[in-house]
Design an enzyme around this catalytic site. Structure first.
Site, PDB file in Angstrom:
ATOM      1  CD  GLU A 169      -2.876  -1.256   0.319  1.00 20.14           C
ATOM      2  OE1 GLU A 169      -3.194  -0.200  -0.269  1.00 20.14           O
ATOM      3  OE2 GLU A 169      -3.395  -2.352   0.060  1.00 20.14           O
ATOM      4  CB  CYS A 207      -2.269   6.643   1.817  1.00 22.10           C
ATOM      5  SG  CYS A 207      -3.486   5.714   2.761  1.00 22.10           S
TER       6      CYS A 207
HETATM    7  P1  NAP Z   1       8.336   5.121   4.609  1.00 20.21           P
HETATM    8  O1  NAP Z   1       9.437   6.059   4.886  1.00 20.21           O
HETATM    9  O2  NAP Z   1       8.348   4.382   3.329  1.00 20.21           O
HETATM   10  O3  NAP Z   1       8.294   4.125   5.848  1.00 20.21           O
HETATM   11  C1  NAP Z   1       7.280   3.186   5.968  1.00 20.21           C
HETATM   12  C2  NAP Z   1       7.709   2.077   6.892  1.00 20.21           C
HETATM   13  O4  NAP Z   1       8.776   1.354   6.287  1.00 20.21           O
HETATM   14  C3  NAP Z   1       8.234   2.540   8.240  1.00 20.21           C
HETATM   15  O5  NAP Z   1       7.793   1.640   9.226  1.00 20.21           O
HETATM   16  C4  NAP Z   1       9.737   2.445   8.064  1.00 20.21           C
HETATM   17  O6  NAP Z   1      10.424   2.239   9.278  1.00 20.21           O
HETATM   18  C5  NAP Z   1       9.834   1.209   7.216  1.00 20.21           C
HETATM   19  N1  NAP Z   1      11.067   1.049   6.472  1.00 20.21           N
HETATM   20  C6  NAP Z   1      11.733   1.972   5.779  1.00 20.21           C
HETATM   21  N2  NAP Z   1      12.829   1.419   5.204  1.00 20.21           N
HETATM   22  C7  NAP Z   1      12.836   0.116   5.562  1.00 20.21           C
HETATM   23  C8  NAP Z   1      13.703  -0.982   5.310  1.00 20.21           C
HETATM   24  N3  NAP Z   1      14.770  -0.848   4.542  1.00 20.21           N
HETATM   25  N4  NAP Z   1      13.418  -2.169   5.858  1.00 20.21           N
HETATM   26  C9  NAP Z   1      12.329  -2.336   6.633  1.00 20.21           C
HETATM   27  N5  NAP Z   1      11.468  -1.330   6.911  1.00 20.21           N
HETATM   28  C10 NAP Z   1      11.713  -0.118   6.377  1.00 20.21           C
HETATM   29  O7  NAP Z   1       6.925   5.856   4.648  1.00 20.21           O
HETATM   30  P2  NAP Z   1       6.376   6.833   5.778  1.00 20.21           P
HETATM   31  O8  NAP Z   1       7.097   8.128   5.626  1.00 20.21           O
HETATM   32  O9  NAP Z   1       6.312   6.192   7.109  1.00 20.21           O
HETATM   33  O10 NAP Z   1       4.857   6.994   5.325  1.00 20.21           O
HETATM   34  C11 NAP Z   1       4.423   7.933   4.397  1.00 20.21           C
HETATM   35  C12 NAP Z   1       4.120   7.280   3.081  1.00 20.21           C
HETATM   36  O11 NAP Z   1       3.259   6.173   3.270  1.00 20.21           O
HETATM   37  C13 NAP Z   1       3.393   8.197   2.138  1.00 20.21           C
HETATM   38  O12 NAP Z   1       4.002   8.116   0.885  1.00 20.21           O
HETATM   39  C14 NAP Z   1       1.983   7.635   2.095  1.00 20.21           C
HETATM   40  O13 NAP Z   1       1.294   7.882   0.888  1.00 20.21           O
HETATM   41  C15 NAP Z   1       2.193   6.208   2.340  1.00 20.21           C
HETATM   42  N6  NAP Z   1       1.005   5.600   2.947  1.00 20.21           N
HETATM   43  C16 NAP Z   1       0.249   4.738   2.222  1.00 20.21           C
HETATM   44  C17 NAP Z   1      -0.876   4.166   2.777  1.00 20.21           C
HETATM   45  C18 NAP Z   1      -1.734   3.196   2.009  1.00 20.21           C
HETATM   46  O14 NAP Z   1      -2.517   2.494   2.639  1.00 20.21           O
HETATM   47  N7  NAP Z   1      -1.617   3.118   0.706  1.00 20.21           N
HETATM   48  C19 NAP Z   1      -1.229   4.458   4.089  1.00 20.21           C
HETATM   49  C20 NAP Z   1      -0.450   5.343   4.798  1.00 20.21           C
HETATM   50  C21 NAP Z   1       0.677   5.904   4.213  1.00 20.21           C
HETATM   51  P3  NAP Z   1      11.223   3.426  10.025  1.00 20.21           P
HETATM   52  O15 NAP Z   1      10.208   4.389  10.464  1.00 20.21           O
HETATM   53  O16 NAP Z   1      11.867   2.714  11.168  1.00 20.21           O
HETATM   54  O17 NAP Z   1      12.172   3.988   9.040  1.00 20.21           O
END
Ligand code: NAP
Length: 518
Positions: free
Chosen positions: A256, A295
């Site tokens: 997602e 999102c």
């Molecule tokens: P993110 O930076 O991609 O991080 C998401 C999750 O991934 C966090 O728990 C992060 O952990 C983890 N992560 C990052 N790198 C990783 C790796 N190499 N290995 C394992 N885990 C890793 O996104 P975000 O800033 O939290 O969220 C914002 C984004 O999410 C926006 O683009 C939004 O559109 C999207 N979103 C989508 C939905 C949907 O349902 N489609 C819902 C909500 C948000 P850490 O925090 O520890 O780095």
């Protein structure tokens, strides 16, 4: 300062190095620290596979439903405490926090009710059986059984309660144990949810583990029976799903990701009409709720070209009423962005949008917030931009600014033109249309259905009941094609099937019906 803990192998694990500091986004005060240092991730997976999985698979859907009902009740009982934590760690106002916290308990309750309907069985049949030869001597039917691995859930920072619960509900109902990982920056709410659930001792050992901090080598250890369900940015999704071991083992991965959702005002809706009022209310909420960090938030607003000026004026008048500041101040309607990184990314993003659009409300710069110390806090006024050439506004269709930021775009009033412009964003989680014209709506669905996971129709007839285009309801699909990740969550059984293996059972009809039941 509080040290957040992980819950692994039946105990609470507190790290002693490699900490990340969590701050209150309204004041920038340090409030907690988090790290997963010292966790043996191989042992975490073994614990889930050897204890949680067998225990859950031995339970019927009714029994698993009972677990979900208890989980829902416990989170509801602690609602006020969780809302306070949400304000502290993610900067949400009370209504915005409840969107997350009540969304969590509500989704668990919905899946409990679905589990009861599946009944006292450990698997279920899908569709009718089919005769495969001239006689009933050879017959086939599909069943869905729990996968024998671990469901690893990685969530985004914006929904620390709902993100955990919506994935947990589906996996646990299916009979798979969970390792859940919230985004580190806003992990306080998730940590407290897990504390509440573990203290109540309702779940089988190994059914639920929590990682606060990095996942270390956990993902390298996933194999063919495991499921990785990820919510977050498109970039992180790409790097996770392309990991060699996941590709080699065909580990099931659900993504997602982000989405440039669009709201379309149809030409039949005139100023002053009930549907126009509904459109204004919905769009302003979808720009500002959770400070635009959803999102499903509206990023692009398509308006018939001749009405762009008047609709802009009406939207700006509403956005002016939104008081931005510390959610501790009761007058505040919109809190800060969740982290310094979010604010920095937003300012960069607005800069990119400005290459193709001009700001018509807000500044696109950090602001001081009401009730917050001057110069502190990650605040941004709602920011509305406008481009007069939708098809040549590439950054608007490319750059997700995860904040209260949206862009007005003109179109020619036909559903065909709207669909083509929306498609420039590469696939949405939700496309909303405001219209009372059934023929226009039919055209939109026929032309645009393939480009989105959900079509939300705002009309006079739904205005009193519809929750807004941003609400991901458990009964209907959450997910979208292309840029939105290509995943499928929620949607009743759709979300549960991610954790189940479909098996075709073939044999004589008597044998198959005897095994599966009629
Ligand atoms: P993110 O930076 O991609 O991080 C998401 C999750 O991934 C966090 O728990 C992060 O952990 C983890 N992560 C990052 N790198 C990783 C790796 N190499 N290995 C394992 N885990 C890793 O996104 P975000 O800033 O939290 O969220 C914002 C984004 O999410 C926006 O683009 C939004 O559109 C999207 N979103 C989508 C939905 C949907 O349902 N489609 C819902 C909500 C948000 P850490 O925090 O520890 O780095």
């Amino acid at each position: 300062m509080k040290t957040l803990r992980s819950y692994v192998r039946g105990t609470w694990h507190e790290a002693n190095s490699d900490f990340v500091t969590l701050v209150n986004p309204s004041t920038e005060e340090e409030i907690a620290r988090a790290s997963s240092a010292g966790i043996d991730f191989g042992a975490v997976l073994d614990y889930a596979r050897e204890r949680g999985g067998p225990a859950l698979r031995a339970m019927t859907f009714t029994q698993r439903a009972q677990l979900l009902k208890e989980m829902s009740r416990l989170l509801r009982e602690h609602r006020d405490e969780l809302l306070d934590l949400s304000a502290l760690n993610t900067g949400t106002t009370r209504p915005d926090g409840s969107f997350d916290v009540d969304g969590a308990s509500g989704t668990l309750a919905y899946y409990a009710s679905l589990g009861w309907r599946l009944g006292d069985r450990t698997f279920f049949a899908e569709g009718e059986g089919v005769q495969l030869a001239k006689t009933e001597g050879f017959y086939g039917r599909h069943i869905l059984v729990p996968r024998h691995g671990v469901a690893v859930h990685i969530n985004a920072f914006n929904f620390p309660a709902w993100g955990f619960a919506e994935k947990a509900a589906c996996a646990l109902l299916a009979g798979m144990p969970i390792v859940t990982k919230p985004a580190t920056a806003t992990a306080m709410v998730t940590e407290r949810c897990i504390e509440i659930l573990i203290a109540a001792d309702i779940l089988p050992e190994g059914a639920l583990q929590l990682i606060v901090g990095s996942t270390g080598d956990l993902l390298d250890r996933l194999g063919p029976q495991d499921v990785l369900a990820f919510t977050g940015s498109a970039g992180t999704a790409r790097s996770l799903r392309s990991r060699g071991n996941l590709l080699a083992a065909n580990t099931r991965v659900n993504v997602e990701a982000d989405s440039l959702n669009a709201a379309i005002l149809a030409p039949d809706v005139q100023d002053g009409a009930a549907t126009f009022g509904f459109f204004l209310k919905d769009v302003v909420r979808e720009i500002t709720q959770k400070s635009g960090q959803k999102c499903t938030a509206v990023r692009r607003i398509l308006i018939p070209a001749a009405r762009l000026d008047s609709v802009q004026e009406a939207l700006v008048a509403k956005l002016r009423e939104v008081a931005v500041g510390n959610p501790a101040d009761p007058a505040v309607r919109m809190g800060p962005l969740a982290t310094a990184e979010q604010l920095a990314d937003t300012l960069r993003g607005v800069g990119e949008l400005k290459q193709a659009a001009r700001i018509v409300h807000g500044t696109g710069e950090r602001a001081d917030g009401a009730g917050a110390p001057a110069g502190k806090g990650f605040f941004l006024q709602p920011t509305l931009l406008r481009s007069d050439d939708a098809r040549n506004a590439a950054p608007v269709h490319r750059r997700e600014v995860f904040a209260p930021v949206a862009t007005l775009l003109p179109y020619d009033g036909t559903a065909g033109d709207a669909v083509e412009i929306v498609a420039l964003g590469g696939g949405t989680l939700v496309t909303s249309a405001y219209t009372d014209d059934a023929a226009w709506t039919g055209d939109l669905v026929a032309r645009g259905g393939g480009g989105t996971g959900r079509i939300y129709i705002g009309s006079e007839s739904s205005a009193a009941d519809a929750p807004g285009s941003g609400a991901a309801l458990p009964q209907t699909l959450h997910g979208g094609p292309g840029r939105a990740g290509g995943g499928e969550e929620l949607g009743g059984l759709v979300g549960v099937k991610l954790y189940l293996q479909r098996v075709a059972v073939q044999g004589s009809r008597a044998l198959v019906d005897g095994l599966i039941g009629s």
